[in-house]
Design an enzyme around this catalytic site. Structure first.
Site, PDB file in Angstrom:
ATOM      1  N   SER A 119      -4.753   6.237   3.796  1.00  0.00           N
ATOM      2  CA  SER A 119      -3.478   6.952   3.699  1.00  0.00           C
ATOM      3  C   SER A 119      -3.729   8.447   3.675  1.00  0.00           C
ATOM      4  O   SER A 119      -2.815   9.230   3.863  1.00  0.00           O
ATOM      5  CB  SER A 119      -2.728   6.535   2.433  1.00  0.00           C
ATOM      6  OG  SER A 119      -3.533   6.751   1.298  1.00  0.00           O
ATOM      7  N   HIS A 140      -2.194   2.521   9.563  1.00  0.00           N
ATOM      8  CA  HIS A 140      -1.788   2.641   8.161  1.00  0.00           C
ATOM      9  C   HIS A 140      -0.667   1.660   7.832  1.00  0.00           C
ATOM     10  O   HIS A 140       0.456   1.813   8.305  1.00  0.00           O
ATOM     11  CB  HIS A 140      -1.363   4.095   7.879  1.00  0.00           C
ATOM     12  CG  HIS A 140      -1.028   4.350   6.451  1.00  0.00           C
ATOM     13  ND1 HIS A 140      -0.049   5.222   6.064  1.00  0.00           N
ATOM     14  CD2 HIS A 140      -1.540   3.828   5.302  1.00  0.00           C
ATOM     15  CE1 HIS A 140       0.025   5.235   4.742  1.00  0.00           C
ATOM     16  NE2 HIS A 140      -0.864   4.391   4.266  1.00  0.00           N
ATOM     17  N   GLU A 152       1.802   2.813  10.723  1.00  0.00           N
ATOM     18  CA  GLU A 152       1.613   4.110  11.374  1.00  0.00           C
ATOM     19  C   GLU A 152       0.324   4.029  12.197  1.00  0.00           C
ATOM     20  O   GLU A 152      -0.739   3.729  11.640  1.00  0.00           O
ATOM     21  CB  GLU A 152       1.488   5.226  10.338  1.00  0.00           C
ATOM     22  CG  GLU A 152       2.782   5.509   9.591  1.00  0.00           C
ATOM     23  CD  GLU A 152       2.636   6.632   8.564  1.00  0.00           C
ATOM     24  OE1 GLU A 152       3.508   7.502   8.511  1.00  0.00           O
ATOM     25  OE2 GLU A 152       1.647   6.617   7.792  1.00  0.00           O
TER      26      GLU A 152
HETATM   27  N1  3HC Z   1       3.254  -9.501  -1.666  1.00  0.00           N
HETATM   28  C1  3HC Z   1       3.900 -10.310  -0.801  1.00  0.00           C
HETATM   29  N2  3HC Z   1       5.245 -10.503  -0.831  1.00  0.00           N
HETATM   30  C2  3HC Z   1       5.940  -9.871  -1.779  1.00  0.00           C
HETATM   31  C3  3HC Z   1       5.340  -9.011  -2.732  1.00  0.00           C
HETATM   32  C4  3HC Z   1       3.929  -8.838  -2.646  1.00  0.00           C
HETATM   33  N3  3HC Z   1       3.258  -8.035  -3.483  1.00  0.00           N
HETATM   34  N4  3HC Z   1       6.298  -8.518  -3.552  1.00  0.00           N
HETATM   35  C5  3HC Z   1       7.473  -9.041  -3.127  1.00  0.00           C
HETATM   36  N5  3HC Z   1       7.258  -9.842  -2.073  1.00  0.00           N
HETATM   37  C6  3HC Z   1       8.264 -10.558  -1.287  1.00  0.00           C
HETATM   38  C7  3HC Z   1       8.950 -11.618  -2.120  1.00  0.00           C
HETATM   39  O1  3HC Z   1       8.229 -12.817  -2.089  1.00  0.00           O
HETATM   40  C8  3HC Z   1      10.300 -11.723  -1.442  1.00  0.00           C
HETATM   41  O2  3HC Z   1      10.189 -12.534  -0.262  1.00  0.00           O
HETATM   42  P1  3HC Z   1      11.440 -13.423   0.265  1.00  0.00           P
HETATM   43  O3  3HC Z   1      12.518 -12.449   0.633  1.00  0.00           O
HETATM   44  O4  3HC Z   1      10.863 -14.153   1.455  1.00  0.00           O
HETATM   45  O5  3HC Z   1      11.824 -14.294  -0.878  1.00  0.00           O
HETATM   46  C9  3HC Z   1      10.584 -10.298  -0.981  1.00  0.00           C
HETATM   47  O6  3HC Z   1       9.312  -9.645  -0.936  1.00  0.00           O
HETATM   48  C10 3HC Z   1      11.488  -9.582  -1.932  1.00  0.00           C
HETATM   49  O7  3HC Z   1      10.887  -9.649  -3.217  1.00  0.00           O
HETATM   50  P2  3HC Z   1      11.669  -9.740  -4.592  1.00  0.00           P
HETATM   51  O8  3HC Z   1      13.010 -10.403  -4.364  1.00  0.00           O
HETATM   52  O9  3HC Z   1      10.779 -10.298  -5.626  1.00  0.00           O
HETATM   53  O10 3HC Z   1      11.849  -8.242  -5.035  1.00  0.00           O
HETATM   54  P3  3HC Z   1      12.569  -7.053  -4.301  1.00  0.00           P
HETATM   55  O11 3HC Z   1      13.742  -7.500  -3.519  1.00  0.00           O
HETATM   56  O12 3HC Z   1      12.722  -6.031  -5.348  1.00  0.00           O
HETATM   57  O13 3HC Z   1      11.468  -6.554  -3.255  1.00  0.00           O
HETATM   58  C11 3HC Z   1       9.752  -5.072  -2.694  1.00  0.00           C
HETATM   59  C12 3HC Z   1      10.202  -6.160  -3.651  1.00  0.00           C
HETATM   60  C13 3HC Z   1       9.612  -5.640  -1.285  1.00  0.00           C
HETATM   61  C14 3HC Z   1       8.398  -4.595  -3.186  1.00  0.00           C
HETATM   62  C15 3HC Z   1      10.853  -3.931  -2.687  1.00  0.00           C
HETATM   63  O14 3HC Z   1      11.118  -3.548  -4.005  1.00  0.00           O
HETATM   64  C16 3HC Z   1      10.435  -2.718  -1.886  1.00  0.00           C
HETATM   65  O15 3HC Z   1      10.557  -2.690  -0.663  1.00  0.00           O
HETATM   66  N6  3HC Z   1       9.969  -1.678  -2.605  1.00  0.00           N
HETATM   67  C17 3HC Z   1       9.529  -0.435  -1.960  1.00  0.00           C
HETATM   68  C18 3HC Z   1       8.097  -0.623  -1.522  1.00  0.00           C
HETATM   69  C19 3HC Z   1       7.590   0.585  -0.828  1.00  0.00           C
HETATM   70  O16 3HC Z   1       8.222   1.622  -0.707  1.00  0.00           O
HETATM   71  N7  3HC Z   1       6.360   0.437  -0.310  1.00  0.00           N
HETATM   72  C20 3HC Z   1       5.686   1.543   0.327  1.00  0.00           C
HETATM   73  C21 3HC Z   1       4.857   2.245  -0.675  1.00  0.00           C
HETATM   74  S1  3HC Z   1       4.058   3.636   0.033  1.00  0.00           S
HETATM   75  C22 3HC Z   1       2.675   3.016   0.736  1.00  0.00           C
HETATM   76  O17 3HC Z   1       2.367   1.842   0.686  1.00  0.00           O
HETATM   77  C23 3HC Z   1       1.824   4.008   1.451  1.00  0.00           C
HETATM   78  C24 3HC Z   1       0.553   4.270   0.709  1.00  0.00           C
HETATM   79  O18 3HC Z   1      -0.233   5.066   1.554  1.00  0.00           O
HETATM   80  C25 3HC Z   1       0.762   4.995  -0.589  1.00  0.00           C
END
Ligand code: 3HC
Length: 297
Positions: A119, A140, A152
């Protein structure tokens, strides 16, 4: 230039997510980790996630065993010699990554494509550790990898357009959406996301709102899936701090400077969800409790 077999080096949070996605998309995937224990742990985490998908009926038991059949793990880098694409997802440290790239350069076929999931480490500095800069690019992924749709694809001055096109095609086969970007600190997402996260900390320090109210505001007011503090804890405060420093080193602008509170939390080892405590305390994972703001943070 067809990608048939994939290698993933590093099977932590990101590497195991990437390996899960490539095996699910039908690619035989070889994971490399530093020890047998880490190999077992990575594969076990993927199995647990696949099992949950079966329980939710998103996947059949047959599909689960086919995916697991496509996944192998080893501690021996030389086994990657048959791979068409190797994705690196190890520690965010240039020296450690370049040591790996130098070793891989001697192992991989000349036509193999090298990709880093970094990243924040410069892709250009990594490609120079190999004798194949034209076959090197950034890929990424986002956390959680099986859920987040974006990848990305990071082009350098040297990336061969055919290699880049092969990575675009491959990303689509994973069911993900590629975006094109270039080797600049933070690429697109972190360049925009990190100053926003840092600003949330500054808003907290200035008393604009509490942790809970700032999170609630961005969630309910802007439709973000997570507020900035929950998101920072999710990403890992050490990672946010590291990326902020890389951005600040490059641009020397105040908006990229990590606030003191972030540094103090990282130094104290309060790194977010992974350490059990960050802006929230996760003793009860179903009801995270925000930091006590009655003490001076
Ligand atoms: N691994 C796999 N699947 C996961 C998971 C994980 N760690 N966490 C959640 N899920 C799945 C669930 O199983 C569920 O699947 P389904 O719809 O098929 O049932 C789905 O995601 C939704 O999960 P939940 O209902 O439990 O919870 P949410 O609706 O709150 O979703 C989330 C969880 C997808 C993590 C959501 O909160 C989200 O999109 N958060 C933002 C995440 C984000 O911004 N990520 C980017 C971070 S920045 C980055 O990565 C860059 C780096 O360089 C820093």
């Amino acid at each position: 230039m067809e990608i048939r077999e994939v290698g993933v080096v590093g099977c932590g949070l990101m590497g195991s997510g990437i390996a899960q996605v490539t095996a699910t998309a039908g690619f035989p995937t070889l994971v490399v980790e530093a020890s047998q224990e880490l190999c077992d742990r990575g594969i076990e985490n993927i199995s647990k996630r696949l099992k949950r998908l079966v329980e939710k009926k998103s996947l059949s038991a047959e599909q689960q065993s086919a995916i697991q059949g496509r996944l192998r793990a080893t501690t021996d880098l030389s086994k990657l010699s048959a791979c068409d694409l190797v994705i690196e997802a190890i520690l965010e440290n240039l020296e450690v990554k370049n040591k790996l790239w130098r070793s891989l350069d001697g192992v991989l076929r000349p036509e193999a494509i090298c990709a880093s999931n970094t990243s924040s480490v410069s892709i250009t500095q990594m490609m120079m550790a190999t004798r194949r800069p034209e076959r090197f690019l950034g890929m990424h992924f986002f956390n959680p990898v099986p859920v987040m749709e974006l990848v990305e694809l990071v082009k350098t001055l040297a990336t061969d357009p055919e290699v880049y096109e092969a990575a675009v095609e491959f990303t689509r086969k994973l069911g993900k959406t590629p975006v094109h970007t270039f080797d600049r600190p933070g690429f697109i997402v972190n360049r925009l996301l990190v100053p926003y996260l840092l600003d949330a900390i500054r808003a907290l320090e200035e008393g604009v709102g509490s942790i809970t109210d700032i999170d609630r505001s961005m969630k309910l007011g802007c439709g973000h899936p997570m507020g900035p503090f929950i998101l920072m804890d999710f990403i890992g405060l050490d990672t946010v701090y590291y990326i902020a420093n890389v951005l600040f080193d490059e641009f020397r602008e105040g908006r990229f400077a990590p606030p003191g509170l972030l540094k103090r939390l990282v130094v104290a080892g309060w790194l977010g969800r992974k350490s059990g405590k960050g802006f929230y305390d996760y003793s009860d994972p179903n009801a995270p409790k925000p930091l006590d703001q009655s003490v001076r943070l």
